[in-house]
Design an enzyme around this catalytic site. Structure first.
Site, PDB file in Angstrom:
ATOM      1  N   ASP A 233       0.996  -1.050  -0.070  1.00 62.25           N
ATOM      2  CA  ASP A 233       0.030  -0.167  -0.017  1.00 62.25           C
ATOM      3  C   ASP A 233       0.976   1.253   0.014  1.00 62.25           C
ATOM      4  O   ASP A 233       2.226   1.133   0.422  1.00 62.25           O
ATOM      5  CB  ASP A 233      -0.929  -0.069   1.069  1.00 62.25           C
ATOM      6  CG  ASP A 233      -2.112   0.915   0.990  1.00 62.25           C
ATOM      7  OD1 ASP A 233      -2.173   1.900   0.071  1.00 62.25           O
ATOM      8  OD2 ASP A 233      -2.986   0.862   1.474  1.00 62.25           O
TER       9      ASP A 233
HETATM   10  C1  BGC Z   1      -5.083   3.468  -0.059  1.00 65.23           C
HETATM   11  C2  BGC Z   1      -4.973   2.359  -1.178  1.00 65.23           C
HETATM   12  C3  BGC Z   1      -4.795   3.260  -2.206  1.00 65.23           C
HETATM   13  C4  BGC Z   1      -3.481   3.870  -2.473  1.00 65.23           C
HETATM   14  C5  BGC Z   1      -3.227   4.712  -3.626  1.00 65.23           C
HETATM   15  C6  BGC Z   1      -3.608   4.202   0.050  1.00 65.23           C
HETATM   16  O1  BGC Z   1      -3.855   5.224   1.000  1.00 65.23           O
HETATM   17  O2  BGC Z   1      -5.005   2.861   1.363  1.00 65.23           O
HETATM   18  O3  BGC Z   1      -6.147   1.705  -1.188  1.00 65.23           O
HETATM   19  O4  BGC Z   1      -4.874   2.186  -3.448  1.00 65.23           O
HETATM   20  O5  BGC Z   1      -3.275   4.898  -1.216  1.00 65.23           O
HETATM   21  O6  BGC Z   1      -3.841   5.863  -3.819  1.00 65.23           O
END
Ligand code: BGC
Length: 763
Positions: A233
């Site tokens: 993530d």
């Molecule tokens: C989120 C993800 C997301 C990623 C990219 C993160 O903060 O938890 O679900 O895909 O950011 O935006």
């Protein structure tokens, strides 16, 4: 040349520095290029409900906007369709839009379980039930990947809250992980083979998900056979080398100049095997090659909007409909008061990384006017949306205007819901109530305009409490955040052009404190203890016998269905590994309109030796029937469906004995039920020195052996403790090795050694 050969060819020509660079992105949304080796970057993009391709500058929170894309129902809405086929269609449309934008991977779906209604990101998650979440997510992934666009199933694992999400340790026992928090991932991985998986931010039992070897390698790859790429993530990596060793292939966004150097240094110093790096790089290269192999797409935004509207219509849940107030007839002279700011400023999507710039938005007020051309609509906003306390005079003026609009109307349709700032990625809610201005409007409508029945139309991403006010409403339509077509879908359902067919994918509790996770959410001092164990959602409400406002699986339509003829048959055997339990029933449309029914199959294990939920979803199907028509539905359950995860035996265990099979229209509307006897090899205790005397005596082999070893006295009666039933009751639950140390009981160290195996008794 196969992909594998091509990957090997590319890998062989890379230097250590280039390999390290490939394990990080090159910027916020791209993998790293290696121009000298002909390796181009590929783009990754949010999100699961519509593409969020950010143009040039990335801001993470979506504030800077993104290219226009169809906004489909959010996961919490789409899940209520209970239709994996529809999820597949939505996934394919999303994939086509991603392909047209040259996106290699869409960052979704999110399959985390809704452990608490307070989780700020529940709108992005499918269900409180892993079976339902897994089936729907597999549909989405399958559709997406049918367009040669990769899915990225997230957030692996146990990311069930936003509070302290980057650091908190989800402290959860293995049985609960295996039965509740992992199966949706497991199903998607094994059934739909996603190109990628995203690790969660949080820790699981003290270890960051990004460097959790058991999770990322032993479970995901070794047990489930995952052959795709694991990415972090955004910002989830804390120790790049440890993460790589644990099975995390790609770090996003890249910690340039730090993580790559750390990898090179670790390999050079022999702290990280180059083979581990090569494997991660191979997975990145495979992704690049997969994205390279596809043709461009040119999706039709109007067709996708029509799909968004249909998907929304399938997802709306009619919670109540007293006196058949819905559907509204399109009759000349019918006066409909349309109340609530949401009727003209609809809330249809959530915030954060899944926020989409929609191609168009259906406005409920306009759509309702179109659907009921003969009726007279009177609109009043009723309350103001937005943060901060409202000016009391203005609030009163708005309420008065709404009451005037409702007076003398045949029906008042109230568009209520959560304002956008009430729920989002990044924080959890602290209550599950609608804003007071809205509930007070409902109360005043009931008290001051009692002759006008009220239909409530709800827009909210996570569950809201209805118990304080739903007696004031004749009908309640829960729409969740149903995407850019929600307005049209609502008009279709209110007018009866479409019969509602959504069913709740999560329980609507009467009170927040009734929730199974209430006392353990969101934790403190860096830890959240999953104290409710497997009793999540309806499993917990049912086990505690608590009333709920609307149960899991509930939803009404404009017709009725009869259930009959339950037949449960068994084939194969648990011992042979091919047990198949077939459940068949006949469903008939007993009303006067065509409609869809979601037939649900649950299983319970009333005689289990471990604590188990009263019933768990094991099958479902959505069928369409004309009035009077009937159809047989069938479900097949396997041994795994009836098993629990045994911590002691480190595996799935099917206990022989009674199981109850329920077929119904919701988890609390069971129409047919049958108890069956399932045979399986008897569970034998692990007979070690630490097994108790009772366990030894109860065992078919161990009992007689122990009795023989202790032997009988001259009078023919059993010696020692076996001749003393009173004492047996008191210390029968002592381990055999402990009893060996007590004099006069007849259990000796020699006996323990002989029966429990060589060496000192060890358990
Ligand atoms: C989120 C993800 C997301 C990623 C990219 C993160 O903060 O938890 O679900 O895909 O950011 O935006």
């Amino acid at each position: 040349m196969t992909d594998q050969d091509a990957v090997a060819g590319l890998l062989g020509g890379l230097t250590l520095d280039q390999k390290a660079a490939l394990c990080l992105g090159s910027d916020f949304w791209h993998t790293a290029p290696v121009p000298a080796a002909g390796i181009e970057p590929v783009m990754l993009s949010d999100g699961p409900h519509g593409l969020r391709k950010q143009p040039d500058r990335a801001d993470h929170a979506g504030i800077g906007g993104s290219v226009p894309a169809t906004c489909f129902p959010t996961a919490s809405a789409l899940a209520c369709s209970w239709d994996p086929g529809l999820a597949r269609e939505v996934g394919a449309a999303l994939g086509a839009e991603a392909r047209a934008q040259d996106i290699a991977v869409v960052l979704g779906p999110g399959v985390n379980i809704k452990r608490s209604p307070l989780c700020g990101r529940n709108f992005e998650y499918l269900s409180e039930d892993p079976f339902l979440a897994g089936r729907l997510a597999a549909g989405l992934v399958d559709g997406l990947q049918s367009q040669q666009v990769g899915a990225c199933v997230k957030h692996f694992a146990a990311n069930n809250q936003e509070t302290d999400r980057l650091r908190v340790s989800a402290d959860v026992d293995e049985r609960t992980l295996r039965e509740i928090y992992l199966p949706a991932f497991e199903h998607v991985v094994t059934a739909a083979r996603p190109w990628s998986v995203m690790c969660a931010y949080n820790k699981i039992n003290g270890e960051y998900a990004s460097q959790h070897r058991w999770l990322l390698t032993e479970v995901l790859r070794d047990e489930w056979g995952f052959d795709g790429l694991v990415m972090s993530d955004w910002g989830a990596v804390h120790d790049r080398v440890a993460a790589l060793a644990a099975g995390l292939d790609l770090e996003m966004p890249p910690d340039l100049g730090f993580s790559d150097r750390a990898i090179v240094a670790a390999v050079t110093a022999g702290r990280l095997a180059e083979a581990v790096l090569d494997q991660a790089v191979s997975r990145v290269l495979r992704l690049v090659l997969r994205a390279r192999a596809r043709r461009p797409a040119d999706p039709d935004p109007r067709a996708h909007h029509a799909l968004a509207r249909r998907a929304a219509a399938e997802s709306l849940v009619l919670l109540k409909n007293d006196g058949g107030v819905l559907p509204l007839p399109d009759a000349p002279g019918l006066t409909v008061a349309v109340l609530g700011e949401f009727a003209r400023a609809p809330r249809f999507q959530g915030a954060g990384s899944s926020q989409v710039s929609p191609t168009q938005v259906d406005v409920p007020l306009d759509e309702l006017a179109r659907a009921l051309p003969s009726a007279a609509l009177r609109f009043a906003p009723g309350f103001a949306l937005g943060a901060g306390p409202e000016d009391p005079d203005r609030a009163e003026a708005l309420a008065q205007e709404a009451l005037r609009a409702a007076a003398g109307a045949d029906v008042a349709v109230c568009f209520l819901g959560l304002p956008p700032d009430a729920e989002s990625e990044g924080f959890d809610r602290v209550h599950i109530d609608l804003p007071a201005a809205q509930t007070s409007l409902l109360g005043r409508l009931a008290a001051e305009v009692p002759g006008t029945p009220v239909v409530v139309v709800l827009a909210n991403g996570s569950a809201v409490r209805t118990s304080p006010w739903d007696r004031a409403a004749a009908a309640v339509l829960e729409c969740w955040l149903a995407g850019q077509g929600a307005g049209g879908a609502i008009a279709d359902v209110l007018s009866g052009a479409v019969s509602p067919s959504g069913r709740l994918a999560e329980t609507i509790p009467r009170r927040l404190p009734d929730g199974p996770s209430y006392l353990n959410f969101p934790g403190e001092e860096g830890h959240v203890r999953y104290g409710e164990g497997v009793f999540v959602g309806y499993r917990g409400y049912d086990a505690a016998g608590l009333p709920v406002s609307y149960p899991f699986g509930h939803g009404l339509g404009y017709t009725t269905f009869g259930y009959s003829g339950l037949r449960v048959s068994q084939a194969g055997s648990a011992a042979g590994g091919d047990l198949a339990i077939t459940v068949a029933a006949e469903i008939r449309n007993t009303g006067r309109r065509a409609g869809q029914e979601v037939v649900q199959c649950y299983a319970g294990a009333p005689a289990a030796s471990v604590a188990r939920p009263p019933r768990e979803l094991k099958g479902f199907t959505k069928i369409t029937l004309e009035p009077g028509a009937a159809r047989e539905v069938r479900f097949t359950l396997t041994a795994r469906d009836l098993s629990y995860w045994s911590v002691r035996r480190e595996g799935w265990v099917l206990e022989p004995g009674e199981f109850r099979i329920d077929v119904g229209a919701s988890s609390r509307d069971i129409r047919l039920s049958q108890v069956i006897e399932v045979s399986a090899p008897p569970l034998r205790p692990v007979l070690s020195g630490l097994a108790t005397l009772e366990e030894w005596l109860a065992d078919a082999g161990g009992g007689p052996a122990l009795r023989a070893a202790i032997g009988t006295g001259p009078d023919g009666r059993p010696r020692g403790i076996l001749g003393n039933p009173e004492l047996l009751k008191i210390i029968g639950n002592f381990p055999l090795s402990t009893l060996a140390a007590f004099p006069g009981l007849g259990v000796t160290h020699d006996i323990v050694r002989t029966l429990a195996g060589g060496g000192p008794p060890d358990g």
